[in-house]
Structure formats: structure tokens, C-alpha cells
Design a protein around this motif. Structure first.
Motif, PDB file in Angstrom:
ATOM      1  N   HIS A  44      63.129  54.583  21.216  1.00  0.00           N
ATOM      2  CA  HIS A  44      63.494  53.186  21.472  1.00  0.00           C
ATOM      3  C   HIS A  44      63.396  52.862  22.968  1.00  0.00           C
ATOM      4  CE1 HIS A  44      66.001  49.517  21.015  1.00  0.00           C
ATOM      5  NE2 HIS A  44      66.664  49.952  22.064  1.00  0.00           N
ATOM      6  N   TRP A  45      63.836  53.779  23.811  1.00  0.00           N
ATOM      7  CA  TRP A  45      63.826  53.561  25.255  1.00  0.00           C
ATOM      8  C   TRP A  45      62.469  53.800  25.894  1.00  0.00           C
ATOM      9  CZ3 TRP A  45      68.501  57.271  25.433  1.00  0.00           C
ATOM     10  CH2 TRP A  45      69.684  56.577  25.156  1.00  0.00           C
ATOM     11  N   ASN A  46      61.617  54.603  25.277  1.00  0.00           N
ATOM     12  CA  ASN A  46      60.387  55.065  25.928  1.00  0.00           C
ATOM     13  C   ASN A  46      59.103  54.531  25.326  1.00  0.00           C
ATOM     14  OD1 ASN A  46      60.958  57.080  28.175  1.00  0.00           O
ATOM     15  ND2 ASN A  46      62.395  57.685  26.576  1.00  0.00           N
ATOM     16  N   VAL A  47      59.200  53.695  24.315  1.00  0.00           N
ATOM     17  CA  VAL A  47      57.997  53.158  23.687  1.00  0.00           C
ATOM     18  C   VAL A  47      57.457  51.992  24.530  1.00  0.00           C
ATOM     19  CG1 VAL A  47      59.205  51.535  22.142  1.00  0.00           C
ATOM     20  CG2 VAL A  47      57.009  52.504  21.461  1.00  0.00           C
ATOM     21  N   VAL A  48      56.135  51.931  24.653  1.00  0.00           N
ATOM     22  CA  VAL A  48      55.476  50.861  25.406  1.00  0.00           C
ATOM     23  C   VAL A  48      54.228  50.432  24.641  1.00  0.00           C
ATOM     24  CG1 VAL A  48      56.309  51.656  27.665  1.00  0.00           C
ATOM     25  CG2 VAL A  48      54.116  52.494  26.810  1.00  0.00           C
ATOM     26  N   GLY A  49      53.664  49.323  25.065  1.00  0.00           N
ATOM     27  CA  GLY A  49      52.386  48.906  24.482  1.00  0.00           C
ATOM     28  C   GLY A  49      52.456  47.579  23.756  1.00  0.00           C
ATOM     29  N   PRO A  50      51.327  47.184  23.177  1.00  0.00           N
ATOM     30  CA  PRO A  50      51.208  45.867  22.564  1.00  0.00           C
ATOM     31  C   PRO A  50      52.193  45.606  21.418  1.00  0.00           C
ATOM     32  CG  PRO A  50      49.044  46.904  22.743  1.00  0.00           C
ATOM     33  CD  PRO A  50      50.055  47.912  23.155  1.00  0.00           C
ATOM     34  N   HIS A  51      52.610  46.625  20.723  1.00  0.00           N
ATOM     35  CA  HIS A  51      53.547  46.436  19.607  1.00  0.00           C
ATOM     36  C   HIS A  51      54.951  46.893  19.975  1.00  0.00           C
ATOM     37  CE1 HIS A  51      50.105  45.462  17.174  1.00  0.00           C
ATOM     38  NE2 HIS A  51      49.528  46.571  17.593  1.00  0.00           N
ATOM     39  N   PHE A  52      55.220  46.874  21.280  1.00  0.00           N
ATOM     40  CA  PHE A  52      56.507  47.351  21.787  1.00  0.00           C
ATOM     41  C   PHE A  52      57.696  46.743  21.052  1.00  0.00           C
ATOM     42  CE2 PHE A  52      60.031  45.846  24.407  1.00  0.00           C
ATOM     43  CZ  PHE A  52      60.693  47.046  24.636  1.00  0.00           C
ATOM     44  N   ILE A  53      57.791  45.435  21.018  1.00  0.00           N
ATOM     45  CA  ILE A  53      59.017  44.804  20.508  1.00  0.00           C
ATOM     46  C   ILE A  53      59.212  45.102  19.024  1.00  0.00           C
ATOM     47  CG2 ILE A  53      58.140  42.495  19.939  1.00  0.00           C
ATOM     48  CD1 ILE A  53      61.454  43.347  21.732  1.00  0.00           C
ATOM     49  N   ALA A  54      58.144  45.150  18.262  1.00  0.00           N
ATOM     50  CA  ALA A  54      58.265  45.454  16.827  1.00  0.00           C
ATOM     51  C   ALA A  54      58.826  46.860  16.620  1.00  0.00           C
ATOM     52  CB  ALA A  54      56.914  45.312  16.141  1.00  0.00           C
TER      53      ALA A  54
END
Length: 184
Positions: A44-54
Motif C-alpha cells: 500500500h505504501w510502496n506501490v506506484v504507477g498509472p494504476h496507483f490509486i486503484a
């Protein structure tokens, strides 16, 4: 797996030796639930990228549910006369799996790695369900209910890894690193 617990008592109708084994199974799942909810929060804390919020928002309800599993497992251990081990040191000392290996990374990489994590957790729950069939149906019901939720969460993860033909990007992966690479 955790060492043989000392039980001072157990529930009526459950043989002490059976209760001891059930507590071992519960403790192993408690370690797994504590590890999983921390791993999910890490993602949750380390995810990034175009689908981050989902992905970011998909993970938090999983964290909360798995934290609840840990509490239920610990309380069942206590009900059976055991003493739940919930410290970080006992988790690290007794777990049979490696620490989550992905840091800051794209959504697909984390979801690929989580596919492997969920496979391991679900497999161990299902093994426990089989063994509990002869030991304690009450604990087996708990494992079944938790497995149902874990399988649902696994499906949420896999839906991001599946093509329209039903093929998983992580199908051939056997480690978090392989799955992360295959999914990206």
C-alpha cells in the motif's frame, strides 16, 4: 512452525494432545496473518504507477480484514488454553517463508508478487483445513471462513494479472521476483 505449546487447560470435549496440535496450526496461521497484513500495508505504501490509486485503495480493506483474522486466531489459541505469540521476533524466528522482497515498484510488479504471496498463504490454510477435519471442526470452520476471504482477495489481485483469454502473467512464476518481472 512454532514449538509445542504448553496448555494449562483446553475446551471440553477436545483431547489435550489434539488441542496442542490445533494450537500449533493456529499459531502458524497467526504468524502468517500478521506477516500478510504487514506485507499488504508495505505494498500500500510502496506501490506506484498509472494504476496507483486503484491498487492503493484495494489493499487497505485487505489489510484490515487480515488484521481481524490475526485477532480471531489469537483469541482461538487462548480459548484452547494456549498463549498466542504475536511479537515480531517470534514471527521472524518461526516463519517458514522469506520476507517480502519488493520495495518501491509499479502496480503490476507488486500485484505479481502478491499473487505468489497469496498462493502460499492459501495453500497452507487449505493444508490446515484438511488436518483439522479430524482434530477440531470449530477451528476448521474458522480456517474455511478465512480462506474464503483470502481467495476473494487473491482473485482481486489476479484480475489485474489476467488477460481476456484467462491467462495469468504470473502462471510460470515460482518466486515474488519472478512474478513481479512476469507481471510488469
Amino acid at each position: 512452525m512454532a514449538k509445542n505449546p504448553t496448555l494449562h487447560y483446553t475446551t471440553p470435549g477436545l483431547e489435550p494432545a489434539d488441542a496442542q496440535r490445533v494450537v500449533q496450526l493456529l499459531q502458524d496461521r497467526l504468524f502468517a496473518a500478521n506477516d500478510l497484513h504487514l506485507t499488504l500495508k508495505h505494498v500500500h505504501w510502496n506501490v506506484v504507477g498509472p494504476h496507483f490509486i486503484a491498487v492503493h485503495e484495494m489493499i487497505d480493506p485487505q489489510v484490515e480484514t487480515v488484521r481481524g483474522f490475526a485477532d480471531d486466531l489469537a483469541e482461538r489459541i487462548a480459548t484452547l488454553g494456549g498463549s498466542p505469540q504475536g511479537t515480531p521476533g517470534s514471527l521472524v524466528e518461526n516463519r517458514s517463508w522469506d520476507d517480502y522482497s519488493i520495495g518501491r515498484a509499479g502496480t503490476q510488479e507488486h500485484l505479481g508478487a502478491l499473487d505468489v504471496v497469496y498462493q502460499g498463504v492459501i495453500t497452507s490454510y487449505r493444508e490446515g483445513i484438511k488436518e483439522l477435519d479430524e482434530l477440531d471442526l470449530v477451528t476448521q470452520d474458522m480456517f474455511i471462513a478465512q480462506t474464503e476471504q483470502l481467495e476473494l482477495f487473491h482473485w482481486f489481485v489476479r484480475a489485474h494479472l489476467e488477460d481476456k483469454g484467462g491467462n495469468l502473467a504470473t502462471a510460470e512464476a515460482s518466486s515474488e521476483q519472478e512474478a513481479a518481472k512476469a507481471a510488469s
